[in-house]
Design an enzyme around this catalytic site. Structure first.
Site, PDB file in Angstrom:
ATOM      1  N   ASP A 270      54.585  67.264  56.251  1.00  0.00           N
ATOM      2  CA  ASP A 270      55.615  68.297  56.378  1.00  0.00           C
ATOM      3  C   ASP A 270      55.442  69.035  57.704  1.00  0.00           C
ATOM      4  OD1 ASP A 270      57.623  70.056  55.927  1.00  0.00           O
ATOM      5  OD2 ASP A 270      56.725  71.035  54.190  1.00  0.00           O
ATOM      6  N   ASP A 271      56.415  68.912  58.579  1.00  0.00           N
ATOM      7  CA  ASP A 271      56.411  69.605  59.883  1.00  0.00           C
ATOM      8  C   ASP A 271      55.353  69.061  60.856  1.00  0.00           C
ATOM      9  OD1 ASP A 271      58.249  71.143  58.528  1.00  0.00           O
ATOM     10  OD2 ASP A 271      57.309  73.074  58.920  1.00  0.00           O
TER      11      ASP A 271
ATOM     12  N   CYS B 196      63.565  70.652  56.087  1.00  0.00           N
ATOM     13  CA  CYS B 196      62.973  69.975  54.923  1.00  0.00           C
ATOM     14  C   CYS B 196      63.968  69.384  53.924  1.00  0.00           C
ATOM     15  CB  CYS B 196      62.070  70.947  54.177  1.00  0.00           C
ATOM     16  SG  CYS B 196      60.734  71.598  55.194  1.00  0.00           S
TER      17      CYS B 196
ATOM     18  N   ARG C 193      64.593  65.336  53.191  1.00  0.00           N
ATOM     19  CA  ARG C 193      64.086  64.689  51.979  1.00  0.00           C
ATOM     20  C   ARG C 193      65.206  64.017  51.192  1.00  0.00           C
ATOM     21  NH1 ARG C 193      58.730  66.913  51.407  1.00  0.00           N
ATOM     22  NH2 ARG C 193      58.473  67.804  53.481  1.00  0.00           N
TER      23      ARG C 193
ATOM     24  N   LYS D 100      55.206  67.914  47.718  1.00  0.00           N
ATOM     25  CA  LYS D 100      56.417  68.730  47.918  1.00  0.00           C
ATOM     26  C   LYS D 100      57.662  67.922  47.574  1.00  0.00           C
ATOM     27  CE  LYS D 100      58.889  71.140  51.616  1.00  0.00           C
ATOM     28  NZ  LYS D 100      58.725  71.859  52.882  1.00  0.00           N
TER      29      LYS D 100
ATOM     30  N   HIS E  78      61.290  69.660  46.966  1.00  0.00           N
ATOM     31  CA  HIS E  78      62.298  70.407  47.749  1.00  0.00           C
ATOM     32  C   HIS E  78      63.704  69.821  47.661  1.00  0.00           C
ATOM     33  CE1 HIS E  78      62.472  73.535  51.222  1.00  0.00           C
ATOM     34  NE2 HIS E  78      63.043  73.931  50.099  1.00  0.00           N
TER      35      HIS E  78
ATOM     36  N   SER F  62      58.705  74.595  49.567  1.00  0.00           N
ATOM     37  CA  SER F  62      57.792  74.834  50.692  1.00  0.00           C
ATOM     38  C   SER F  62      56.664  75.781  50.293  1.00  0.00           C
ATOM     39  CB  SER F  62      58.553  75.425  51.881  1.00  0.00           C
ATOM     40  OG  SER F  62      59.512  74.503  52.327  1.00  0.00           O
TER      41      SER F  62
ATOM     42  N   HIS G 275      52.925  72.260  57.117  1.00  0.00           N
ATOM     43  CA  HIS G 275      53.855  73.401  57.078  1.00  0.00           C
ATOM     44  C   HIS G 275      53.024  74.678  56.946  1.00  0.00           C
ATOM     45  CE1 HIS G 275      57.058  76.014  55.576  1.00  0.00           C
ATOM     46  NE2 HIS G 275      57.956  75.045  55.697  1.00  0.00           N
TER      47      HIS G 275
ATOM     48  N   ASP H 230      58.599  64.867  57.848  1.00  0.00           N
ATOM     49  CA  ASP H 230      59.976  65.215  57.429  1.00  0.00           C
ATOM     50  C   ASP H 230      60.805  65.845  58.542  1.00  0.00           C
ATOM     51  OD1 ASP H 230      58.687  67.742  57.471  1.00  0.00           O
ATOM     52  OD2 ASP H 230      60.010  68.501  55.902  1.00  0.00           O
ATOM     53  N   ASN H 231      60.143  66.364  59.565  1.00  0.00           N
ATOM     54  CA  ASN H 231      60.845  66.924  60.740  1.00  0.00           C
ATOM     55  C   ASN H 231      59.797  67.253  61.792  1.00  0.00           C
ATOM     56  OD1 ASN H 231      61.209  69.439  58.397  1.00  0.00           O
ATOM     57  ND2 ASN H 231      59.974  69.898  60.202  1.00  0.00           N
TER      58      ASN H 231
ATOM     59  N   LYS I 110      61.187  71.350  65.230  1.00  0.00           N
ATOM     60  CA  LYS I 110      61.860  71.533  63.937  1.00  0.00           C
ATOM     61  C   LYS I 110      63.096  72.411  64.048  1.00  0.00           C
ATOM     62  CE  LYS I 110      60.997  73.682  59.416  1.00  0.00           C
ATOM     63  NZ  LYS I 110      59.980  74.120  58.438  1.00  0.00           N
TER      64      LYS I 110
HETATM   65 MG    MG Z   1      59.427  70.217  56.971  1.00  0.00          MG
END
Ligand code: MG
Length: 464
Positions: A33-34, A73, A77, A130, A132, A155, A230, A282-283, A303
């Site tokens: 994540d991130d 996010c 996803r 996660k 989301h 998150s 994240h 994811d980003n 992001k």
């Molecule tokens: Mg993310």
């Protein structure tokens, strides 16, 4: 003696072939994540050590031009899980960019997920980490084709307890678990609150390893979606102070350790020829958090926006039984392609009653062709196409900073960059290539006309 060795070798290779033919491959998606494009050793980071991911890349296939489905996010996803850009699923919005604990919406029941396709093929299906895509029972993984779920449903910075710790961003700079009241769920039940985040990466890893052992005699799908890196950043005490890159580096090194544990468990069960593992993010990196955010390497921004740093992420495919070792490719690929590719690997057909935005990468990753079937990528921000890439060229129709108060800026003619020459998107070459500009305008127009977004689930909120 020699004869018996030969016979044994033949028998062993026959067993391997029989095993591959008898069962479709296990599929594991590891989703950070991130994490930014530049955060791994094998993507050039000078001070974060990622030996397990570097080895995974050298034993498999590393993508230099791999894209997540959106720059934040929830829509990212949704794109991964359905093979469709988020606006098609009602999972994007220009008013609320992601789902929040106050949200009443989520991924709709009529969407077809990777897990549903694989479950029909007899796979055991496990979501860890996660989600989301909606935290209410009807939207959780167990309502979308997963047999089990263990994780924080959104998150790890949500459910901030305002009375605890310093105000605003200061809480992120000296994070403590008790500042956030995130739930940890098993199935549809909350089993811990606040989630003990210092051990969360370790516990997600143990859960994945447990299923690799438990389901070794049948095909399985594990979606291991880490909550980190994240913010707020947490890591196990064994990883404290390990990285020259500081706290953020410690967190990435623990995720790297986790990848090593998962691949080792696959090997220990003798499943390395029967498993395909993807690793991606994811980003892009959350740059507004300075040293608590990651790096996009040579790419511009991070992001939340449609510049390369927002959506181009590390992408690694590993599968010693199917994916030739040591390939580095600059062909295009995306998390949108996971669903059609997983379906093909499992011998299933992707849904034909709806538009998919993903491509089947099977022939490409298995080395039957050097060309990716994907020649284009659309950069949606919220529900609009901000940019499009085809081949090496990318046109920006609209730009906007990731989180600033500025309004979108329209570009007519669009900005044009050659991402091979200029991955940092510095030099606008639109005036030199009017034919390319015209082609990309047409391409984006066709995509836009073909996508009718249903009402957004992200705007369905219960704010008290
Ligand atoms: Mg993310």
């Amino acid at each position: 003696m020699r004869k018996s060795i030969v016979l044994l070798t033949v028998a062993a290779s026959f067993a391997a072939v029989a095993s591959a033919a008898d069962r479709p491959p296990n599929i594991v998606i590891i989703f950070a994540d991130d994490m930014g494009y530049g955060d791994l050793g094998c993507y050039g980071h000078p001070s974060i050590r990622t030996p397990n991911l570097d080895r995974m890349a050298s034993q498999g296939m590393r993508f230099t031009d791999f894209y997540c489905g959106a720059s934040v996010c929830t829509p990212s996803r949704a794109a991964l899980m359905t093979g469709r850009y988020a606006p098609r699923c009602g999972m994007a919005s220009d008013k609320r960019r992601v789902l929040f604990p106050t949200s009443k919406g989520g991924l709709q029941a009529d969407e077809v997920t990777i897990a549903e396709i694989l479950k029909k093929q007899g796979y055991a299906t496990h979501a860890i980490g996660k989600w989301h895509l909606g935290h209410l029972p009807q939207y959780l993984p167990t309502s979308h084709g997963f047999d089990t779920y263990f994780g924080i449903p959104y998150s790890n910075d949500m459910d901030r307890l305002a009375a605890k710790g310093p105000k605003g961003r200061a809480a992120f700079l000296e994070p403590r678990v008790e500042y956030w009241n995130c739930p940890l769920m098993r199935g549809t039940e909350v089993v811990e609150r606040p989630a003990e985040q210092t051990t969360i990466t370790r516990r997600y890893t143990e859960e994945a390893v447990k299923f690799i052992k438990q389901d070794k005699d049948r095909p399985f799908f594990i979606y291991l979606a880490h909550n980190l890196p994240h913010v707020p950043l947490f890591r196990h005490k064994e990883f404290e102070g390990r990285s020259l890159r500081g706290l953020y580096g410690d967190v990435i090194e623990e995720i790297d350790w986790s990848v090593g544990q998962v691949l080792e468990a696959i090997r220990e069960q003798g499943l390395e020829k029967d498993t395909v593992v993807w690793f991606t993010s994811d980003n892009g990196p959350w740059l507004i958090f300075n040293d608590h955010g990651g790096s996009a390497g040579p790419l511009f921004e991070g992001k939340g926006c449609s510049w390369e740093g927002g959506q181009r992420v590390p992408g690694i495919a590993w599968g010693p039984g199917r994916i030739p070792a040591g390939r580095i490719t600059s062909e295009l690929a995306s998390t949108l392609d996971f669903l059609p590719t997983a379906a093909a690997l499992a011998g299933a057909k992707p849904p034909t009653d709806r538009t998919l935005d993903g491509y089947d990468l099977t022939a490409f990753i298995t080395g039957k062709t050097d060309k990716s079937p994907r020649d284009r990528f659309f950069y949606y921000r919220d529900e609009a196409i901000y940019a499009v890439r085809q081949g090496p060229y990318k046109a920006h129709f609209t730009t906007r900073s990731a989180y600033g108060p500025d309004k979108p800026v329209k570009h007519d003619p669009p900005l044009l960059f050659h991402l091979g020459v200029d991955p940092g998107e510095k030099w606008n070459v639109a005036s030199q290539h009017p034919d390319v500009v015209e082609r990309l305008i047409k391409l984006a127009g066709e995509q836009d006309a073909g996508l009718k977004a249903p009402p957004s689930q992200l705007e369905n909120e219960n704010i008290k």
